[in-house]
Motif scaffolding. Structure first.
Motif, PDB file in Angstrom:
ATOM      1  N   THR A  93      12.895  -6.880  -5.318  1.00  0.00           N
ATOM      2  CA  THR A  93      12.442  -5.989  -4.249  1.00  0.00           C
ATOM      3  C   THR A  93      11.090  -6.416  -3.680  1.00  0.00           C
ATOM      4  O   THR A  93      10.339  -7.143  -4.319  1.00  0.00           O
ATOM      5  CB  THR A  93      12.196  -4.584  -4.843  1.00  0.00           C
ATOM      6  OG1 THR A  93      11.592  -4.779  -6.130  1.00  0.00           O
ATOM      7  CG2 THR A  93      13.463  -3.822  -5.029  1.00  0.00           C
ATOM      8  N   HIS A  94      10.758  -5.845  -2.511  1.00  0.00           N
ATOM      9  CA  HIS A  94       9.379  -5.969  -2.014  1.00  0.00           C
ATOM     10  C   HIS A  94       8.499  -4.870  -2.621  1.00  0.00           C
ATOM     11  O   HIS A  94       7.291  -4.942  -2.539  1.00  0.00           O
ATOM     12  CB  HIS A  94       9.345  -5.921  -0.479  1.00  0.00           C
ATOM     13  CG  HIS A  94       9.989  -4.697   0.097  1.00  0.00           C
ATOM     14  ND1 HIS A  94      11.356  -4.568   0.208  1.00  0.00           N
ATOM     15  CD2 HIS A  94       9.460  -3.550   0.583  1.00  0.00           C
ATOM     16  CE1 HIS A  94      11.641  -3.389   0.742  1.00  0.00           C
ATOM     17  NE2 HIS A  94      10.500  -2.749   0.974  1.00  0.00           N
ATOM     18  N   HIS A  95       9.107  -3.833  -3.196  1.00  0.00           N
ATOM     19  CA  HIS A  95       8.352  -2.824  -3.955  1.00  0.00           C
ATOM     20  C   HIS A  95       8.413  -3.195  -5.435  1.00  0.00           C
ATOM     21  O   HIS A  95       9.444  -3.667  -5.904  1.00  0.00           O
ATOM     22  CB  HIS A  95       9.000  -1.436  -3.835  1.00  0.00           C
ATOM     23  CG  HIS A  95       8.850  -0.802  -2.491  1.00  0.00           C
ATOM     24  ND1 HIS A  95       9.624   0.264  -2.088  1.00  0.00           N
ATOM     25  CD2 HIS A  95       8.016  -1.064  -1.447  1.00  0.00           C
ATOM     26  CE1 HIS A  95       9.274   0.642  -0.872  1.00  0.00           C
ATOM     27  NE2 HIS A  95       8.303  -0.155  -0.447  1.00  0.00           N
ATOM     28  N   SER A  96       7.344  -2.945  -6.174  1.00  0.00           N
ATOM     29  CA  SER A  96       7.442  -3.130  -7.627  1.00  0.00           C
ATOM     30  C   SER A  96       6.458  -2.194  -8.328  1.00  0.00           C
ATOM     31  O   SER A  96       5.620  -1.547  -7.695  1.00  0.00           O
ATOM     32  CB  SER A  96       7.183  -4.593  -8.022  1.00  0.00           C
ATOM     33  OG  SER A  96       5.841  -4.949  -7.796  1.00  0.00           O
ATOM     34  N   ALA A 128      -0.157  -4.041  -1.281  1.00  0.00           N
ATOM     35  CA  ALA A 128      -0.719  -2.802  -0.732  1.00  0.00           C
ATOM     36  C   ALA A 128       0.429  -1.893  -0.337  1.00  0.00           C
ATOM     37  O   ALA A 128       1.563  -2.082  -0.770  1.00  0.00           O
ATOM     38  CB  ALA A 128      -1.614  -3.118   0.468  1.00  0.00           C
ATOM     39  N   HIS A 129       0.142  -0.910   0.461  1.00  0.00           N
ATOM     40  CA  HIS A 129       1.166  -0.119   1.131  1.00  0.00           C
ATOM     41  C   HIS A 129       0.453   0.556   2.270  1.00  0.00           C
ATOM     42  O   HIS A 129      -0.768   0.459   2.381  1.00  0.00           O
ATOM     43  CB  HIS A 129       1.824   0.892   0.174  1.00  0.00           C
ATOM     44  CG  HIS A 129       3.230   1.209   0.584  1.00  0.00           C
ATOM     45  ND1 HIS A 129       3.565   2.319   1.294  1.00  0.00           N
ATOM     46  CD2 HIS A 129       4.374   0.507   0.414  1.00  0.00           C
ATOM     47  CE1 HIS A 129       4.877   2.302   1.528  1.00  0.00           C
ATOM     48  NE2 HIS A 129       5.388   1.211   1.013  1.00  0.00           N
ATOM     49  N   MET A 130       1.197   1.236   3.121  1.00  0.00           N
ATOM     50  CA  MET A 130       0.471   1.803   4.263  1.00  0.00           C
ATOM     51  C   MET A 130      -0.572   2.811   3.772  1.00  0.00           C
ATOM     52  O   MET A 130      -1.599   2.975   4.402  1.00  0.00           O
ATOM     53  CB  MET A 130       1.431   2.397   5.277  1.00  0.00           C
ATOM     54  CG  MET A 130       2.184   3.596   4.797  1.00  0.00           C
ATOM     55  SD  MET A 130       3.308   4.174   6.042  1.00  0.00           S
ATOM     56  CE  MET A 130       4.562   2.921   5.992  1.00  0.00           C
ATOM     57  N   LEU A 163       3.472  -0.781  -5.913  1.00  0.00           N
ATOM     58  CA  LEU A 163       2.873  -1.713  -4.947  1.00  0.00           C
ATOM     59  C   LEU A 163       3.960  -2.363  -4.098  1.00  0.00           C
ATOM     60  O   LEU A 163       5.138  -2.331  -4.456  1.00  0.00           O
ATOM     61  CB  LEU A 163       2.062  -2.802  -5.670  1.00  0.00           C
ATOM     62  CG  LEU A 163       0.681  -2.361  -6.200  1.00  0.00           C
ATOM     63  CD1 LEU A 163       0.116  -3.416  -7.140  1.00  0.00           C
ATOM     64  CD2 LEU A 163      -0.293  -2.089  -5.056  1.00  0.00           C
ATOM     65  N   GLU A 164       3.522  -2.946  -3.000  1.00  0.00           N
ATOM     66  CA  GLU A 164       4.452  -3.649  -2.118  1.00  0.00           C
ATOM     67  C   GLU A 164       3.884  -5.017  -1.770  1.00  0.00           C
ATOM     68  O   GLU A 164       2.688  -5.151  -1.506  1.00  0.00           O
ATOM     69  CB  GLU A 164       4.647  -2.833  -0.829  1.00  0.00           C
ATOM     70  CG  GLU A 164       5.504  -3.536   0.205  1.00  0.00           C
ATOM     71  CD  GLU A 164       5.828  -2.646   1.393  1.00  0.00           C
ATOM     72  OE1 GLU A 164       6.624  -1.699   1.220  1.00  0.00           O
ATOM     73  OE2 GLU A 164       5.280  -2.864   2.480  1.00  0.00           O
ATOM     74  N   ASP A 165       4.763  -6.027  -1.750  1.00  0.00           N
ATOM     75  CA  ASP A 165       4.353  -7.349  -1.275  1.00  0.00           C
ATOM     76  C   ASP A 165       4.060  -7.210   0.208  1.00  0.00           C
ATOM     77  O   ASP A 165       4.966  -7.008   1.013  1.00  0.00           O
ATOM     78  CB  ASP A 165       5.467  -8.368  -1.520  1.00  0.00           C
ATOM     79  CG  ASP A 165       5.715  -8.563  -3.004  1.00  0.00           C
ATOM     80  OD1 ASP A 165       4.809  -9.070  -3.675  1.00  0.00           O
ATOM     81  OD2 ASP A 165       6.801  -8.191  -3.480  1.00  0.00           O
ATOM     82  N   GLY A 207       8.162   6.569  -5.116  1.00  0.00           N
ATOM     83  CA  GLY A 207       8.732   5.435  -4.386  1.00  0.00           C
ATOM     84  C   GLY A 207       8.687   5.747  -2.906  1.00  0.00           C
ATOM     85  O   GLY A 207       9.067   6.845  -2.486  1.00  0.00           O
ATOM     86  N   ALA A 208       8.191   4.816  -2.119  1.00  0.00           N
ATOM     87  CA  ALA A 208       8.087   5.038  -0.672  1.00  0.00           C
ATOM     88  C   ALA A 208       9.426   4.770  -0.005  1.00  0.00           C
ATOM     89  O   ALA A 208      10.275   4.048  -0.541  1.00  0.00           O
ATOM     90  CB  ALA A 208       7.010   4.113  -0.092  1.00  0.00           C
ATOM     91  N   GLU A 209       9.612   5.337   1.147  1.00  0.00           N
ATOM     92  CA  GLU A 209      10.782   5.084   1.999  1.00  0.00           C
ATOM     93  C   GLU A 209      12.104   5.322   1.272  1.00  0.00           C
ATOM     94  O   GLU A 209      13.078   4.597   1.451  1.00  0.00           O
ATOM     95  CB  GLU A 209      10.729   3.651   2.560  1.00  0.00           C
ATOM     96  CG  GLU A 209       9.537   3.395   3.468  1.00  0.00           C
ATOM     97  CD  GLU A 209       8.436   2.595   2.779  1.00  0.00           C
ATOM     98  OE1 GLU A 209       7.267   2.954   2.958  1.00  0.00           O
ATOM     99  OE2 GLU A 209       8.755   1.636   2.063  1.00  0.00           O
ATOM    100  N   GLY A 210      12.109   6.331   0.411  1.00  0.00           N
ATOM    101  CA  GLY A 210      13.362   6.681  -0.277  1.00  0.00           C
ATOM    102  C   GLY A 210      13.672   5.831  -1.493  1.00  0.00           C
ATOM    103  O   GLY A 210      14.772   5.902  -2.042  1.00  0.00           O
TER     104      GLY A 210
HETATM  105 MN    MN Z   1       7.326   0.161   1.456  1.00  0.00          MN
END
Ligand code: MN
Length: 513
Positions: free
Chosen positions: A458-461, A360-362, A343-345, A315-318
């Motif tokens: 969430t924006h992450h899934s 995507a994600h960075m 993934l992220e919206d 999981g990104a960003e904690g």
């Molecule tokens: Mn993110």
């Protein structure tokens, strides 16, 4: 499939002694044949082990207690061959803390019209025996999956296979450790939540790990191991030949990314962690002018991509809930062909009926979903505490149907949100070289995105091509958490009502909150 081989599913046949010894012998023989049939079908990922018939309250309770105490047992399948008075199941069911599947089947497929007599009827009573068992489960509010159909029917076996995968993933998550390098980033709400409640309800433990401890591993990574891993990258991934020039900036960046991967894998292995989160503002102490610097020179995105493909939760960003859920998604889908990813919206594409969301994600998208061979590239990344040349795998994902899922903390409970999505052909992003997918949420962009937002998603899934909503239904049932599904039949008014009604349901059922 090594992870499934660590587990087994127990099969318990319900009966009673009323019909005499011959009947019990026949029940036993039929049960053995059926369990062998299941195991030999080639459709079940987890072996089923026949645990005999249960003919009394004590026998039921003994089996349930043994199941609870055996770490190999991921769940129990029950079937009532004869009539099994369900009062004898009460004490056992009160104690059972493993997933339960009630299989409503029958030894014979068709009625033997010409030969059926009362002996046959005394033996083959699942038509009413399974209803008796179902009644006590419902009366006791026992959560379970009910599968109906003949035990040789491939469609029926596939439903059991889905549950087996979920039950094994559930067992896997009960001793799951998620390491967090750094905390939640930038005051984000949706990626945080109640870690104590998560351990009680979902089983996994989330632990802070100082980045300095990770750096101890970074310091110990040898140049030889790093060189070997870089060579493996060049074998596995498409890349520009210029990157192989050891004097180039690109090579140095890839070398450093490989070293980060080795450090991360080493600490995950040492601690037994099954997943991790990163924080791009917390990458160790770094001063390029200090000869003794310790720290990542870039965000360890390539490492996260590759570790996800290996099965580590990320999981990104904690975002620890996504890290744990991704591990479960990966675990459930082992051996299935199409892949999964965090993934992220990212951004929206308004295009009438084909309006879609770029995912995507960075950096951190799992290569298991790639349509073609991923390409290893190095580009400047101007975000986070390091603004540096950064290695990553670039690809677009397969066009195909899939399902994405997330868990949110609503304060009094966890809610699982599941959305059927259709991945469509994505396009290259020459100025934004990251891996991506492009999808239309069902039933369409407007309704799908609105429902997700109304549910607090969430924006992450955690996305998978292989896991159908049935997996998530089984997961929510085992966990005892709310699930809402957004699919081709979703309408906003009905979905809003479902959310309102669920609010009342969970308020009244305190044991589920
Ligand atoms: Mn993110």
């Amino acid at each position: 499939m090594e992870n499934f081989s660590n587990y087994e599913i127990w099969w318990v046949t319900g009966a009673q002694l009323l019909y005499g010894g011959d009947a019990v012998v026949a029940v036993d023989a039929h049960s053995k044949e059926m369990v062998e049939g299941l195991n030999n079908s080639g459709r079940l990922p987890v072996k089923v082990v026949y645990k005999g018939t249960a003919n009394s309250s004590k026998e039921v309770a003994d089996i349930m207690k043994a199941a609870n105490n055996d770490p190999r047992c991921a769940g129990i399948i029950t079937w009532m061959h004869t009539f099994s008075p369900a009062k004898m199941w009460i004490h056992g069911l009160q104690q059972l803390n493993k997933p339960l599947l009630h299989f409503h089947t029958q030894y014979n497929a068709e009625i033997p019209w010409d030969t059926m007599d009362m002996d046959f009827m005394n033996l083959n009573q699942s038509a009413h025996g399974d209803r008796e068992f179902g009644h006590i489960c419902t009366r006791m509010r026992i959560r379970r999956k009910v599968v109906v159909g003949h035990w040789t029917d491939p469609k029926v076996l596939d439903k059991i296979a889905v549950w087996e995968r979920v039950a094994a993933a559930w067992a896997d998550s009960q001793d799951m450790l998620i390491l967090r390098f750094g905390d939640q980033m930038n005051n984000v709400a949706v990626t945080d939540g109640d870690k104590v409640e998560a351990e009680q309800r979902l089983g996994y433990h989330v632990d802070y790990c100082p980045v300095s401890k990770l750096m101890d591993y970074w310091k110990k990574v040898s140049d030889a191991d790093t060189d070997a891993l870089v060579a493996e990258y060049f074998k596995l991934y498409a890349h520009d030949a210029a990157l192989e020039d050891k004097a180039s900036e690109g090579y140095k960046s890839i070398h450093s990314a490989a070293r980060a991967e080795l450090a991360l894998r080493a600490i995950l292995k040492d601690t037994g962690a099954k997943g991790f989160t990163t924080n791009f503002d917390d990458l160790g102490d770094w001063d390029i002018n200090d000869p003794h610097f310790v720290g990542f020179d870039q965000i360890p995105g390539l490492a996260s991509q590759r570790l996800m493909a290996e099965g580590y939760g990320f999981g990104a960003e904690g975002d620890w809930k996504s890290a744990a859920l991704y591990r479960t998604v990966w675990f459930m889908s082992q051996g299935l062909p199409k892949g999964c990813s965090f993934l992220e919206d990212y951004t929206l594409n308004f295009d009438g009926a084909n309006s879609s969301i770029l995912q995507a994600h960075m950096l951190e998208v799992c290569p298991l979903i790639a349509e073609e061979r991923p390409r290893l590239e190095v580009h400047f990344l101007g975000i986070g505490i390091r603004k540096a040349q950064t290695a990553r795998l670039v690809f677009t994902s397969k066009p195909d149907a899939g399902v994405t899922a997330t868990v949110v903390d609503l304060g009094n409970r966890f809610r699982l949100i599941v959305n059927d999505v259709e991945c469509i052909k994505s396009k290259p992003l020459p100025k934004l070289p990251v891996a991506s997918a492009l999808w239309i949420p069902m039933p369409n962009f407007e309704v799908g995105a609105a429902a997700w937002i109304l549910a607090g998603g969430t924006h992450h899934s955690c996305f998978s091509y292989d896991l159908t909503p049935e997996y998530w239904e089984d997961y929510a049932e085992i966990a005892g958490i709310e699930m809402v599904r957004i699919d081709k039949d979703t309408t906003i008014p009905a979905f809003k009502n479902e959310l309102r009604w669920n609010e009342v349901y969970y308020m009244l059922n305190k044991s589920l909150c």
